[in-house]
Design a protein around this motif. Structure first.
Motif, PDB file in Angstrom:
ATOM      1  N   MET A   9       0.570  -0.895   0.293  1.00 56.88           N
ATOM      2  CA  MET A   9      -0.112  -0.041  -0.230  1.00 56.88           C
ATOM      3  C   MET A   9       0.852   1.110  -0.030  1.00 56.88           C
ATOM      4  SD  MET A   9      -2.756   0.965   2.743  1.00 56.88           S
ATOM      5  CE  MET A   9      -1.933   0.660   4.355  1.00 56.88           C
ATOM      6  N   SER A  10       0.608   1.784  -0.775  1.00 54.50           N
ATOM      7  CA  SER A  10       1.037   3.279  -0.759  1.00 54.50           C
ATOM      8  C   SER A  10       1.066   3.895   0.073  1.00 54.50           C
ATOM      9  CB  SER A  10       0.391   4.648  -1.846  1.00 54.50           C
ATOM     10  OG  SER A  10       0.811   5.294  -1.479  1.00 54.50           O
ATOM     11  N   LEU A  11       2.292   3.849   1.290  1.00 54.60           N
ATOM     12  CA  LEU A  11       2.747   4.853   2.421  1.00 54.60           C
ATOM     13  C   LEU A  11       2.170   6.519   2.107  1.00 54.60           C
ATOM     14  CD1 LEU A  11       3.396   5.414   5.450  1.00 54.60           C
ATOM     15  CD2 LEU A  11       6.108   5.887   4.277  1.00 54.60           C
ATOM     16  N   ARG A  12       1.759   7.102   1.326  1.00 55.94           N
ATOM     17  CA  ARG A  12       1.874   8.539   0.451  1.00 55.94           C
ATOM     18  C   ARG A  12       0.581   8.417   0.878  1.00 55.94           C
ATOM     19  NH1 ARG A  12      -0.614  10.699  -3.370  1.00 55.94           N
ATOM     20  NH2 ARG A  12      -0.302  13.103  -4.075  1.00 55.94           N
ATOM     21  N   SER A  13      -0.284   7.355   0.494  1.00 51.25           N
ATOM     22  CA  SER A  13      -1.659   7.715  -0.345  1.00 51.25           C
ATOM     23  C   SER A  13      -2.424   7.046   1.915  1.00 51.25           C
ATOM     24  CB  SER A  13      -2.584   6.797  -0.734  1.00 51.25           C
ATOM     25  OG  SER A  13      -1.947   7.009  -1.895  1.00 51.25           O
ATOM     26  N   SER A  14      -1.501   6.270   2.419  1.00 55.63           N
ATOM     27  CA  SER A  14      -2.441   5.820   3.739  1.00 55.63           C
ATOM     28  C   SER A  14      -1.807   7.224   4.568  1.00 55.63           C
ATOM     29  CB  SER A  14      -1.653   4.507   4.482  1.00 55.63           C
ATOM     30  OG  SER A  14      -0.232   4.745   3.764  1.00 55.63           O
ATOM     31  N   LEU A  15      -1.028   7.435   4.479  1.00 58.99           N
ATOM     32  CA  LEU A  15      -0.952   8.952   5.667  1.00 58.99           C
ATOM     33  C   LEU A  15      -1.589   9.813   5.285  1.00 58.99           C
ATOM     34  CD1 LEU A  15       3.716  10.318   5.157  1.00 58.99           C
ATOM     35  CD2 LEU A  15       2.181   8.569   6.783  1.00 58.99           C
ATOM     36  N   LEU A  16      -1.962  10.082   3.906  1.00 55.68           N
ATOM     37  CA  LEU A  16      -2.612  11.260   3.331  1.00 55.68           C
ATOM     38  C   LEU A  16      -4.568  10.589   4.206  1.00 55.68           C
ATOM     39  CD1 LEU A  16      -2.348  12.370  -0.076  1.00 55.68           C
ATOM     40  CD2 LEU A  16      -1.923  13.715   1.823  1.00 55.68           C
ATOM     41  N   ALA A  17      -4.865   9.737   3.979  1.00 57.52           N
ATOM     42  CA  ALA A  17      -6.033   9.120   4.413  1.00 57.52           C
ATOM     43  C   ALA A  17      -6.262   9.332   6.288  1.00 57.52           C
ATOM     44  CB  ALA A  17      -6.403   7.552   3.786  1.00 57.52           C
ATOM     45  N   THR A  18      -5.002   8.940   6.472  1.00 59.02           N
ATOM     46  CA  THR A  18      -4.722   8.815   8.396  1.00 59.02           C
ATOM     47  C   THR A  18      -5.184  10.238   8.789  1.00 59.02           C
ATOM     48  OG1 THR A  18      -3.650   6.889   7.878  1.00 59.02           O
ATOM     49  CG2 THR A  18      -3.569   8.302  10.800  1.00 59.02           C
ATOM     50  N   LEU A  19      -4.471  10.780   7.449  1.00 56.64           N
ATOM     51  CA  LEU A  19      -4.717  12.573   8.386  1.00 56.64           C
ATOM     52  C   LEU A  19      -6.239  12.640   8.067  1.00 56.64           C
ATOM     53  CD1 LEU A  19      -1.865  14.022   6.927  1.00 56.64           C
ATOM     54  CD2 LEU A  19      -2.438  14.133   9.406  1.00 56.64           C
ATOM     55  N   LEU A  20      -6.981  12.176   7.761  1.00 58.59           N
ATOM     56  CA  LEU A  20      -8.448  12.730   7.901  1.00 58.59           C
ATOM     57  C   LEU A  20      -8.744  12.799   9.052  1.00 58.59           C
ATOM     58  CD1 LEU A  20      -9.826  10.653   4.522  1.00 58.59           C
ATOM     59  CD2 LEU A  20      -9.742  12.936   4.776  1.00 58.59           C
ATOM     60  N   LEU A  21      -8.422  11.670  10.149  1.00 59.08           N
ATOM     61  CA  LEU A  21      -8.413  11.983  10.851  1.00 59.08           C
ATOM     62  C   LEU A  21      -8.378  13.107  11.858  1.00 59.08           C
ATOM     63  CD1 LEU A  21      -7.645   8.116  11.713  1.00 59.08           C
ATOM     64  CD2 LEU A  21      -9.935   9.211  12.283  1.00 59.08           C
ATOM     65  N   GLY A  22      -7.258  13.706  11.584  1.00 59.85           N
ATOM     66  CA  GLY A  22      -7.196  15.068  12.216  1.00 59.85           C
ATOM     67  C   GLY A  22      -5.783  15.492  12.238  1.00 59.85           C
ATOM     68  N   ASP A  23      -5.607  15.766  13.306  1.00 59.65           N
ATOM     69  CA  ASP A  23      -4.007  16.477  13.106  1.00 59.65           C
ATOM     70  C   ASP A  23      -3.417  15.625  13.788  1.00 59.65           C
ATOM     71  OD1 ASP A  23      -4.756  19.145  12.426  1.00 59.65           O
ATOM     72  OD2 ASP A  23      -4.800  20.149  13.994  1.00 59.65           O
ATOM     73  N   GLN A  24      -2.092  14.902  13.702  1.00 62.55           N
ATOM     74  CA  GLN A  24      -1.176  14.367  14.032  1.00 62.55           C
ATOM     75  C   GLN A  24       0.380  14.499  13.983  1.00 62.55           C
ATOM     76  OE1 GLN A  24      -3.223   9.758  13.365  1.00 62.55           O
ATOM     77  NE2 GLN A  24      -4.438  10.905  12.018  1.00 62.55           N
ATOM     78  N   TYR A  25       1.384  13.848  14.973  1.00 64.56           N
ATOM     79  CA  TYR A  25       2.219  13.584  14.702  1.00 64.56           C
ATOM     80  C   TYR A  25       3.091  12.865  13.659  1.00 64.56           C
ATOM     81  CZ  TYR A  25       2.254  11.299  19.339  1.00 64.56           C
ATOM     82  OH  TYR A  25       1.909  10.593  20.274  1.00 64.56           O
ATOM     83  N   GLY A  26       4.304  12.972  13.652  1.00 60.97           N
ATOM     84  CA  GLY A  26       5.123  11.119  13.001  1.00 60.97           C
ATOM     85  C   GLY A  26       4.813  10.152  13.275  1.00 60.97           C
ATOM     86  N   LEU A  27       5.281   9.773  14.880  1.00 55.44           N
ATOM     87  CA  LEU A  27       4.593   8.460  15.258  1.00 55.44           C
ATOM     88  C   LEU A  27       3.199   8.237  15.709  1.00 55.44           C
ATOM     89  CD1 LEU A  27       6.704   6.267  16.690  1.00 55.44           C
ATOM     90  CD2 LEU A  27       6.730   7.119  19.083  1.00 55.44           C
ATOM     91  N   GLN A  28       2.662   9.345  15.568  1.00 55.76           N
ATOM     92  CA  GLN A  28       0.482   8.816  15.972  1.00 55.76           C
ATOM     93  C   GLN A  28       0.176   8.807  14.266  1.00 55.76           C
ATOM     94  OE1 GLN A  28      -1.328  12.261  17.018  1.00 55.76           O
ATOM     95  NE2 GLN A  28      -2.829  11.276  17.821  1.00 55.76           N
ATOM     96  N   LEU A  29       0.710   8.992  13.782  1.00 56.53           N
ATOM     97  CA  LEU A  29       0.715   8.308  12.887  1.00 56.53           C
ATOM     98  C   LEU A  29       1.756   7.063  12.259  1.00 56.53           C
ATOM     99  CD1 LEU A  29       1.626  11.152  10.520  1.00 56.53           C
ATOM    100  CD2 LEU A  29      -0.795  10.617  10.437  1.00 56.53           C
ATOM    101  N   HIS A  30       1.801   6.508  12.700  1.00 55.11           N
ATOM    102  CA  HIS A  30       2.894   5.297  12.662  1.00 55.11           C
ATOM    103  C   HIS A  30       2.196   4.611  12.668  1.00 55.11           C
ATOM    104  CE1 HIS A  30       5.580   2.273  13.882  1.00 55.11           C
ATOM    105  NE2 HIS A  30       5.661   2.085  12.289  1.00 55.11           N
TER     106      HIS A  30
END
Length: 176
Positions: free
Chosen positions: A1-22
């Protein structure tokens, strides 16, 4: 899965920091490969340079928060409804697991699109000339399994999980 796309989709949840996104990506998907936290930060830098994410301040202890820009939100929303190409089992499962876990995102159209794509692969992997039967047999079996799994998905809304607010234990915090 594209990390780029999964990061964008996960940011739909709201503001996050890097380790939280991970943590959110790992907990919401069945990743076939490990995800290095460094990959998160380098991809976030590229997404910021492309105008898809922006810095959104800091946590109380100095961790940089990221949020979607309008174009980043549009890209995330497009990705949540469109199957990955080329079609692969790991992409299918990871994208569906992530998308179905996002509150407010209806994964039903994505399931239908993936089902159509896998049925198409199933039809394309019909009987062929000898010599490639082993490969085609595997492709057919995978397509059959994918369609069966997609048909078995019930109440995708029950998988939706809000953004985790628990802070993971980690090393030294940045100075204030």
């Amino acid at each position: 899965m594209s990390l780029r796309s999964s990061l964008l989709a996960t940011l739909l949840l709201g503001d996050q920091y890097g380790l939280q996104l991970h943590g959110e990506i790992v907990s919401r998907t069945a990743r076939a490969t490990p995800l290095n936290v460094g990959q998160i930060y380098s991809t976030l830098e590229r997404l910021a340079a492309a105008g898809l994410v922006r810095l959104a301040g800091q946590t109380g202890d100095g961790l940089t928060l990221y949020s979607l820009t309008p174009s980043g939100r549009a890209a995330a929303e497009t990705w949540t409804g469109m199957p990955a190409t080329p079609l692969s089992w790991s992409e299918t499962t990871e994208q569906l697991l992530l998308v179905s876990s996002l509150p407010g995102v209806d994964a039903t159209p994505l399931v239908a699109a993936y089902r159509e794509a896998w049925v198409g692969m199933l039809l394309a992997s019909g009987p062929r000339e000898s010599g490639r039967q082993d490969d085609l047999g595997a492709a057919r079996a995978l397509a059959q399994a994918a369609v069966a799994w997609l048909d078995s998905l019930d109440d995708l809304g029950a998988r939706q999980v809000p953004l985790a607010r628990l802070r993971p234990r980690r090393g030294r915090r940045p100075a204030a």
